[in-house]
Design an enzyme around this catalytic site. Structure first.
Site, PDB file in Angstrom:
ATOM      1  N   GLU A 180      37.232 -22.512 -11.752  1.00  0.00           N
ATOM      2  CA  GLU A 180      36.778 -22.806 -13.116  1.00  0.00           C
ATOM      3  C   GLU A 180      37.667 -22.192 -14.194  1.00  0.00           C
ATOM      4  OE1 GLU A 180      34.551 -24.636 -14.431  1.00  0.00           O
ATOM      5  OE2 GLU A 180      33.199 -25.211 -12.825  1.00  0.00           O
ATOM      6  N   SER A 218     -20.751  -0.304   9.875  1.00  0.00           N
ATOM      7  CA  SER A 218     -20.823   1.023  10.494  1.00  0.00           C
ATOM      8  C   SER A 218     -19.610   1.894  10.210  1.00  0.00           C
ATOM      9  CB  SER A 218     -20.967   0.867  12.015  1.00  0.00           C
ATOM     10  OG  SER A 218     -22.175   0.214  12.348  1.00  0.00           O
TER      11      SER A 218
END
Length: 707
Positions: free
Chosen positions: A100, A361
């Site tokens: 680029e 429990s």
């Protein structure tokens, strides 16, 4: 930023004159307008160059090691994850710059040679823009403003903006902006979001083919989207590979091999681990770009898969929640709120780690822990498991049978209901609620309701996270720890906080829980754990710990609908043991017995501890003074020696109000803030009088002979 100085335009004009034809390129757009005034006018309307560290990005939630757990879209619905060059594969950066903008680190925002080429192409094409000649800086300028550069006005504006960006930011910041803003199709922006969306991984390690595709896509993101047109994506990728091979950036062999890699044909889902906790963290801190949790990503992923698999096996409408935490620090290592966030059948959007449910429990260990600490019982003490009524309340065992005389150890390992309520009646429901609050597990009662015996069998509300915190205290020898996720602020240091239980009582509980028979997929003695099943088969629980980690599991339907046959031992316990299988190197043995622990059979116990004594059975009332529970008055005790040194003698007290002062032969030997025991170092054999005085001045004494 001030407008450019008056000589900025002439300098630009002089450079344009050197390039000849570029004057026509600009003149076609500007007409008779003076270049100098045009540039000044553009400059006044340009936005300031954004600081990459302040760029609006997706909030990302990461684990304890910085690994991504869950990202969120930006306010406008875009996936734009924060990223820096350090997080990106160096090979990708080299390929990007070579393809680029080869002169990125030399130019001042505009590559004049490329612009001359673009101007020539413009003239030859009869006034149509063929290639823009844009540098990465110019592309960043376009991305910041979001405007078109296919017109001459737009191109000039981009050039002026690029110059400003170069003056206000460094090259590394400009590159960071490109990595964050580059478009990749749809609502995907930035290299990190693109790598996750198309390859399902962070951009720190990319193949040559993957890097080439990510270089190619921003040039025409919609036309080249691999999830819409894989052919166009492949062609664009291969063009990048070919050009870089010609330029010598890649070898021809590497480029050829990369062309053989397949193109992704669909977008992948972004990570969604610890979804409920991440959502809560993002809601609490919406302005933070990166939120770090204490979660361990590999463990979180493994437990989420486990929860989903188990839920499918049990019932599609059932959800599974799991919390795992470090015993010492309280840091939450995994938090699975449901069996699947988007599972509508099991209401996966509900975080069941924080839902208030009946604990069944699971509170029984704390009942017995109180009895051990108060000197009322020992694991080998005997207790009656027979039908017993407490006014209108008549507890019954889960299976409907009674077993007669059993040991406390058997009563807890078999989770018998009647003995637990007998002991709770002795130690007091309010005291149980207080100790659980110390463990950062506050019980939720209906409005205007006081603690009652029903809480021993689940007649109260509690959350999974709170239960894990409570069991962490047992794993830590009675010292409480507040669970933390790394986001919620912790209160001030709790070093002086009252212990949940003393170390000996705590170890008795842990030792019994290590004897609880495992489910079919478990091995005995590996962890200490307890199961629970709420009334009506609505909740199944299993909470356990080893020497380093505590894990809690809840199974049920979020809407509270009963699930016939749902029980802790069959539904939750297998998940618990499989969760410990996934801890890997975190697994650690259970702690050893602390000093003062009495390891003895029932016949070897002191007479008062051989059988649990209820207040209705000659037990001193709770509001009377202290009693020395051990040693008993008049007994002979053999001194224990270790390396020719006399071992300390443990003195235990029950009843009375702490703090207690302990004395031998009238001389103080210790004072405890909360504990009901003290250790005294004898200096030799002979008679000794042991005394204890409580906070209200009441006392008790015994005389023993030391052999």
């Amino acid at each position: 930023m001030a407008a450019p100085s008056p000589d900025h335009g002439p300098r630009l004009w002089a450079r344009l004159l050197v390039l000849g034809g570029f004057m026509l390129f600009v003149g076609a757009a500007a007409g008779a307008i003076q270049i100098n005034s045009m540039i000044a006018g553009i400059s006044r309307t340009l936005p300031p160059a954004p600081d990459p560290a302040l760029l609006p990005v997706s909030v990302v939630v990461v684990d304890r090691n910085g690994q991504l757990l869950r990202p969120f879209t930006t306010a406008d619905g875009r996936w734009r994850l924060p990223v820096t060059q350090a997080q990106v594969d160096r090979r990708f950066l080299d390929m990007l710059l070579a393809y680029e903008d080869g002169g990125f680190y030399e130019h001042d925002g505009i590559a004049w040679t490329s612009m001359a080429r673009a101007a020539g192409q413009f003239l030859l094409a009869g006034g149509r823009v063929v290639s823009g000649g844009s540098t990465l800086t110019m592309q960043v300028a376009r991305l910041i403003e979001g405007g078109s550069t296919r017109s001459l006005d737009g191109k000039l504006r981009q050039m002026v903006h690029a110059g400003r960006i170069e003056r206000e930011l460094g090259k590394e910041q400009i590159l960071d902006l490109y990595l964050s803003l580059a478009p990749y199709g749809g609502n995907i922006e930035g290299i990190r979001a693109a790598s996750l969306a198309y390859f399902g991984k962070e951009p720190s390690r990319l193949t040559t083919a993957e890097a080439a595709l990510l270089v190619a896509l921003p040039q025409s993101p919609e036309a080249r989207r691999p999830d819409r047109d894989p052919g166009a994506a492949r062609a664009a990728r291969d063009m990048v590979l070919d050009r870089l091979a010609v330029a010598g950036v890649l070898s021809r062999e590497e480029a050829a091999a990369a062309r053989l890699e397949p193109i992704p044909t669909a977008r992948r889902d972004f990570p969604m681990l610890a979804a409920h906790m991440a959502q809560a963290a993002q809601t609490a801190q919406p302005q933070i770009r990166e939120i770090a949790l204490t979660i361990d990503k590999p463990l979180q992923d493994a437990l989420e898969r486990l929860a989903a698999a188990r839920a499918r096996f049990i019932d599609p409408r059932v959800s599974v929640a799991i919390v795992a935490a470090d015993v010492e620090s309280g840091e939450v290592l995994a938090s699975v709120g449901s069996a699947g966030l988007f599972n509508s059948e099991s209401q996966g959007f509900v975080d069941m780690t924080t839902a208030v449910r009946s604990p069944g429990s699971t509170l029984k260990p704390f009942i017995y822990g109180l009895a051990f600490e108060m000197g009322l019982a020992h694991p080998a003490s005997l207790i009656e498991d027979r039908p017993t009524a407490f006014g209108a309340y008549v507890p019954a065992n889960f299976d409907g049978f009674t077993r007669g005389t059993v040991s406390i150890r058997q009563a807890l390992t078999e989770s018998l209901n009647i003995p637990a309520i007998v002991v709770l009646d002795a130690v007091g429901p309010a005291q149980l609620a207080l100790r659980l609050r110390r463990a950062h597990a506050p019980l939720r009662f209906p409005p205007d309701t006081a603690p009652s015996l029903a809480i021993g069998l689940g007649g109260v509300g509690v959350t999974l996270r709170d239960l894990v915190s409570a069991y962490a205290a047992i794993a830590r020898g009675g010292r409480s720890v507040l669970l933390t996720d790394g986001v919620t602020p912790l209160p001030a240091a709790m070093d002086g906080a009252a212990p949940v239980f003393d170390p000996v009582a705590t170890w008795y509980v842990a030792d019994i829980l290590a004897d609880v028979p495992p489910p079919l997929n478990g091995s005995p003695g590996r962890i200490a754990y307890k199961t629970g099943t709420s009334y009506g088969y609505r909740d199944a629980w299993a909470i356990g710990f080893d020497g380093r980690t505590v894990v809690g599991v809840w199974v049920g339907r979020p809407d509270g609908t009963p699930v016939p046959g749902l029980a802790g031992i069959t539904a939750a316990a297998p998940v618990l043991f499989e969760a410990f299988d996934r801890l890997g190197q975190r697994q650690a043995p259970l702690p050893r017995a602390p000093a003062g622990a009495l390891i003895a059979s029932n016949t070897e116990l002191p007479a008062p501890l051989r059988r649990f004594r209820h207040p209705d059975q000659e037990m001193v009332a709770r509001d009377t003074g202290p009693q020395i529970a051990f040693p008993s008055d008049g007994v002979d005790l053999d001194l224990a020696y270790a390396a020719n040194v006399i071992s300390p003698l443990t003195i235990k007290v029950r009843n009375g109000v702490p703090p207690f002062t302990f004395m031998t032969n009238g001389l103080p030997v210790g004072r405890t803030a909360f504990a009901r025991e003290s250790r005294w170092q004898p200096d030799g054999p002979g008679y000794v009088t042991l005394s204890v005085i409580d906070a209200e001045g009441r006392a008790d004494s015994v005389t023993v002979f030391l052999n």
